[in-house]
Write a protein that holds these residues in place. Structure first.
Motif, mmCIF file in Angstrom:
data_model
loop_
_atom_site.group_PDB
_atom_site.id
_atom_site.type_symbol
_atom_site.label_atom_id
_atom_site.label_comp_id
_atom_site.label_asym_id
_atom_site.label_seq_id
_atom_site.Cartn_x
_atom_site.Cartn_y
_atom_site.Cartn_z
ATOM 1 N N VAL A 214 1.635 61.609 89.418
ATOM 2 C CA VAL A 214 2.095 60.260 89.683
ATOM 3 C C VAL A 214 1.355 59.352 88.701
ATOM 4 O O VAL A 214 0.174 59.550 88.425
ATOM 5 N N MET A 215 2.094 58.397 88.130
ATOM 6 C CA MET A 215 1.482 57.443 87.214
ATOM 7 C C MET A 215 1.338 56.115 87.953
ATOM 8 O O MET A 215 2.189 55.762 88.769
ATOM 9 N N LEU A 216 0.257 55.399 87.669
ATOM 10 C CA LEU A 216 0.068 54.113 88.323
ATOM 11 C C LEU A 216 -0.708 53.168 87.434
ATOM 12 O O LEU A 216 -1.324 53.576 86.453
ATOM 13 N N GLY A 217 -0.667 51.909 87.828
ATOM 14 C CA GLY A 217 -1.399 50.877 87.105
ATOM 15 C C GLY A 217 -1.577 49.666 87.983
ATOM 16 O O GLY A 217 -1.146 49.635 89.137
ATOM 17 N N SER A 218 -2.212 48.637 87.407
ATOM 18 C CA SER A 218 -2.476 47.393 88.132
ATOM 19 C C SER A 218 -1.285 46.451 88.030
ATOM 20 O O SER A 218 -0.712 46.273 86.946
ATOM 21 N N LYS A 219 -0.929 45.838 89.154
ATOM 22 C CA LYS A 219 0.083 44.783 89.144
ATOM 23 C C LYS A 219 -0.500 43.573 88.424
ATOM 24 O O LYS A 219 -1.698 43.325 88.466
ATOM 25 N N GLY A 220 0.381 42.831 87.775
ATOM 26 C CA GLY A 220 -0.020 41.545 87.215
ATOM 27 C C GLY A 220 -0.678 41.603 85.853
ATOM 28 O O GLY A 220 -1.198 40.595 85.398
ATOM 29 N N HIS A 221 -0.657 42.733 85.181
ATOM 30 C CA HIS A 221 -1.286 42.783 83.852
ATOM 31 C C HIS A 221 -0.282 42.549 82.731
ATOM 32 O O HIS A 221 -0.628 42.546 81.565
ATOM 33 N N GLY A 222 0.970 42.319 83.089
ATOM 34 C CA GLY A 222 1.991 42.000 82.099
ATOM 35 C C GLY A 222 2.744 43.222 81.611
ATOM 36 O O GLY A 222 2.489 44.338 82.034
ATOM 37 N N GLY A 223 3.689 42.991 80.767
ATOM 38 C CA GLY A 223 4.504 44.059 80.213
ATOM 39 C C GLY A 223 5.826 44.148 80.943
ATOM 40 O O GLY A 223 5.981 43.655 82.066
ATOM 41 N N PRO A 224 6.809 44.778 80.322
ATOM 42 C CA PRO A 224 8.164 44.833 80.887
ATOM 43 C C PRO A 224 8.245 45.509 82.252
ATOM 44 O O PRO A 224 8.953 45.042 83.130
ATOM 45 N N PHE A 225 7.519 46.632 82.435
ATOM 46 C CA PHE A 225 7.588 47.337 83.722
ATOM 47 C C PHE A 225 6.994 46.484 84.830
ATOM 48 O O PHE A 225 7.570 46.342 85.908
ATOM 49 N N ASP A 226 5.838 45.878 84.558
ATOM 50 C CA ASP A 226 5.181 45.009 85.537
ATOM 51 C C ASP A 226 6.100 43.843 85.903
ATOM 52 O O ASP A 226 6.269 43.523 87.080
ATOM 53 N N GLU A 227 6.721 43.237 84.915
ATOM 54 C CA GLU A 227 7.617 42.116 85.173
ATOM 55 C C GLU A 227 8.852 42.555 85.962
ATOM 56 O O GLU A 227 9.297 41.862 86.873
ATOM 57 N N ALA A 228 9.408 43.722 85.633
ATOM 58 C CA ALA A 228 10.591 44.212 86.333
ATOM 59 C C ALA A 228 10.273 44.562 87.782
ATOM 60 O O ALA A 228 11.098 44.357 88.675
ATOM 61 N N MET A 229 9.079 45.087 88.024
ATOM 62 C CA MET A 229 8.674 45.435 89.391
ATOM 63 C C MET A 229 8.467 44.184 90.230
ATOM 64 O O MET A 229 8.718 44.192 91.431
ATOM 65 N N GLY A 230 8.023 43.101 89.617
ATOM 66 C CA GLY A 230 7.810 41.855 90.330
ATOM 67 C C GLY A 230 6.997 42.071 91.586
ATOM 68 O O GLY A 230 5.937 42.662 91.567
ATOM 69 N N ASP A 231 7.535 41.621 92.689
ATOM 70 C CA ASP A 231 6.858 41.776 93.974
ATOM 71 C C ASP A 231 7.598 42.817 94.807
ATOM 72 O O ASP A 231 7.770 42.658 96.009
#
Length: 134
Positions: free
Chosen positions: A54-71
């Motif tokens: 599983v891949m993961l990261g921090s919300k709110g650090h920017g980038g297209p995936f982060d923006e698409a995931m939103g809330d």
């Protein structure tokens, strides 16, 4: 084409370091890769369990995936384990919220359902999607 394709759930967490801690201590994942930003955000991490990742990261650090995931709300991930009862007990000891204890299913699987600290649903059981191993 065998061996060239795969499916890897990708999740974003408000507290990615805390999620990594819970997934490793509670569910027995191992950290295969982790890249942190200067601000402490997890830019990308890969946690392995058996032959899955599983891949993961921090919300709110920017980038297209982060923006698409939103809330976006919680997701669900299924992980194959040999002994759901022992796995569940480990998770319970680590303080993970168990929603449904290990249960035998009509289709032959034994599995349980848990929720991590940020709402992602995790199912662990003996079912192998696509008939693998049957």
């Amino acid at each position: 084409m065998a061996g060239t394709a795969g499916m890897f759930p990708t999740l974003l967490y408000r507290d990615a370091p805390g999620a990594i801690r819970q997934l490793t201590e509670g569910f027995g994942f191992t950290v295969a890769a982790r890249y942190d930003g200067e601000d402490g955000a997890v830019l990308h991490a890969e946690l392995a369990h058996g032959d899955g990742v599983v891949m993961l990261g921090s919300k709110g650090h920017g980038g297209p995936f982060d923006e698409a995931m939103g809330d976006a709300g919680p997701s669900g991930v299924y992980v194959v384990v040999d002994d759901p009862d022992a796995h569940c007990e480990r998770a319970r000891r680590a303080g993970v919220e168990i929603l449904v204890p290990p249960t035998d299913q009509e289709y032959g699987s034994r599995d349980y359902l848990a929720r991590d600290a940020e709402g992602t649903l995790w199912s662990f059981g003996t079912y192998r999607p696509g008939g693998a191993g049957s």
